[in-house]
Write an enzyme that holds these catalytic residues in place. Structure first.
Site, PDB file in Angstrom:
ATOM      1  N   ASN A 248       0.804  -1.218   0.000  1.00  0.00           N
ATOM      2  CA  ASN A 248       0.000   0.000   0.000  1.00  0.00           C
ATOM      3  C   ASN A 248       0.838   1.270   0.000  1.00  0.00           C
ATOM      4  O   ASN A 248       0.631   2.187   0.791  1.00  0.00           O
ATOM      5  CB  ASN A 248      -0.960   0.008   1.198  1.00  0.00           C
ATOM      6  CG  ASN A 248      -0.225  -0.104   2.527  1.00  0.00           C
ATOM      7  OD1 ASN A 248       0.843  -0.713   2.618  1.00  0.00           O
ATOM      8  ND2 ASN A 248      -0.785   0.454   3.572  1.00  0.00           N
TER       9      ASN A 248
ATOM     10  N   ASP B 191       0.445  -5.605  12.512  1.00  0.00           N
ATOM     11  CA  ASP B 191      -0.312  -4.802  11.542  1.00  0.00           C
ATOM     12  C   ASP B 191       0.136  -3.342  11.609  1.00  0.00           C
ATOM     13  O   ASP B 191      -0.676  -2.414  11.592  1.00  0.00           O
ATOM     14  CB  ASP B 191      -1.815  -4.930  11.759  1.00  0.00           C
ATOM     15  CG  ASP B 191      -2.605  -4.574  10.500  1.00  0.00           C
ATOM     16  OD1 ASP B 191      -2.029  -4.661   9.397  1.00  0.00           O
ATOM     17  OD2 ASP B 191      -3.785  -4.190  10.621  1.00  0.00           O
TER      18      ASP B 191
END
Length: 417
Positions: free
Chosen positions: A96, A306
């Site tokens: 991303n 994460d």
């Protein structure tokens, strides 16, 4: 560097030295000798630390770093240094960035940026071009360039047929599809877990169904196509049950959970603090306990930080408008020790390599020295002084912690926090 590590307690069930306190002599990046009171006749450097424990190197299956495109949030070089000081010898990099890692040149770029770092970087290639969910990306080319899996991070693929084709296609080269699960239509404008807390605070809710519906759909697709699927960062009790059932059927499915979903709940939203706005949202205590149980019974295969750094301009704003994400590398190990036993923490911080078919070096003579260094007894409070990342959006500020990461030895380098 050549090194002797003194008086380290080994945590590695696959090592003959498990639970023993030993010295390790490391020469040219490999473990030459393990024993007690090893003589230093080769002028190796020495390292000793009170309460020192070592395990096979920890691996994080979901890390975002920003570069290229969002270097103000984090760079690859600095992010890998943060990972090393947080105890991680390897990370899987999410695609991303800007541009998205959806072709072999982007894979080569991030690998080149990570060359010679102590912490290894393994790129995840985008499953679809631009992570837009319309066309499959150049999966085979990216695999050849070094991508270890394919997924669109927190974007769930609405087109079930495209996911089906992707699952079929990657079987030709034993590829792995990462399938994040969230129905965007059911999520709608939701920003927090649908429940008592969101109702009380007047926040639009995201029901558990938004995740569970897509988990069920994706498992049906996997049963139809065969191949391998990894479902990242599940957050509900029903998702755990669905995956447990799929594994019992013999499907090749693995899954992960983020550390903040194991430790925190939506009760943290009481102050509208955007550090707790994450994807998927923090759930209630019942879901948290089910996730912990899923880790303990091995339905959940690995735990990830994460880690997703965000600049202050996208976090210091109204809750509805703030971007999702929390950093987590620095806090992962110490937060996990507050809810899980040590052996299970180490197991779940190392198993990610097996999912991505990366060799995991156990602590034995002649093996490569890829080690995480830590201690387990201290109790402390996580503060801004403990944040190493460029971005400061940590959900664990003010949280009580147990144990500490000391650093790593990997690729012939010793990095200490």
């Amino acid at each position: 560097m050549n090194l002797i590590i003194r008086k380290a307690t080994v945590v590695d069930p696959k090592s003959p030295y498990h639970q023993q306190t030993v010295d390790l002599k490391i020469t040219n990046g490999s473990i030459e000798e393990i024993g007690t009171s090893i003589l230093n006749i080769d002028t190796h450097q020495e390292f000793q630390h009170e309460g020192l424990h070592i395990s096979p190197g920890w691996f994080d299956t979901s890390v975002s770093l920003g570069e290229p495109g969002f270097e103000d949030r984090e760079t690859i070089a600095h992010g890998l240094e943060v990972a090393a000081k947080s105890g991680f010898t390897g990370i899987a990099l999410q695609p991303n960035s800007y541009p998205v890692i959806d072709n072999q040149s982007q894979v080569h770029f991030v690998k080149q940026k990570a060359a010679n770092a102590a912490t290894d970087l393994y790129p995840i290639g985008a499953l679809t071009k631009g992570s837009e969910g319309k066309d499959l990306a150049e999966l085979f080319d990216m695999k050849n360039a070094g991508a270890v899996a394919f997924g669109d991070y927190t974007k769930s693929l609405a087109n079930a047929n495209l996911l089906k084709i992707g699952l079929q296609y990657v079987q030709d080269f034993d590829g792995l599809v990462l399938a994040f699960c969230q129905d965007e239509n059911i999520k709608g404008n939701g920003v927090a877990n649908e429940g008592i807390v969101s109702t009380r605070l007047g926040l639009k809710g995201i029901p558990n169904l938004a995740e569970e519906l897509i988990v069920a759909r994706n498992l049906f697709l996997l049963e139809y196509t065969g191949g391998k699927m990894h479902i990242p960062t599940i957050s509900t009790a029903k998702s755990v049950a669905l995956i447990k059932e799929a594994k019992a059927k013999g499907l090749k499915v693995t899954c992960s959970v983020a550390v903040h979903h194991l430790v925190l709940t939506d009760e943290k939203l009481e102050g509208f603090d955007t550090r707790y706005k994450v994807t998927p949202p923090l759930r209630n205590e019942e879901d948290r306990k089910a996730l912990v149980a899923g880790v303990l019974d091995n339905t959940i295969d690995c735990i990830t930080s994460d880690h997703n750094p965000m600049d202050i301009e996208h976090k210091k704003m109204e809750f509805d408008l703030a971007k999702n994400g929390t950093i987590g590398l620095e806090s992962t190990f110490s937060a996990l020790l507050t809810v899980l036993p040590l052996d299970k923490v180490i197991e779940k911080l190392t198993f990610g390599k097996s999912i991505l078919t990366i060799e995991n070096e156990n602590i034995k003579e002649k093996n490569k020295a890829s080690l995480s260094l830590f201690q387990i007894d201290s109790n402390w409070t996580f503060s801004k002084d403990n944040i190493l990342s460029k971005s400061k959006n940590s959900a664990f500020l003010g949280h009580q912690m147990k144990g500490r990461a000391i650093g790593i030895y990997n690729n012939g380098k010793l990095v200490l926090a």
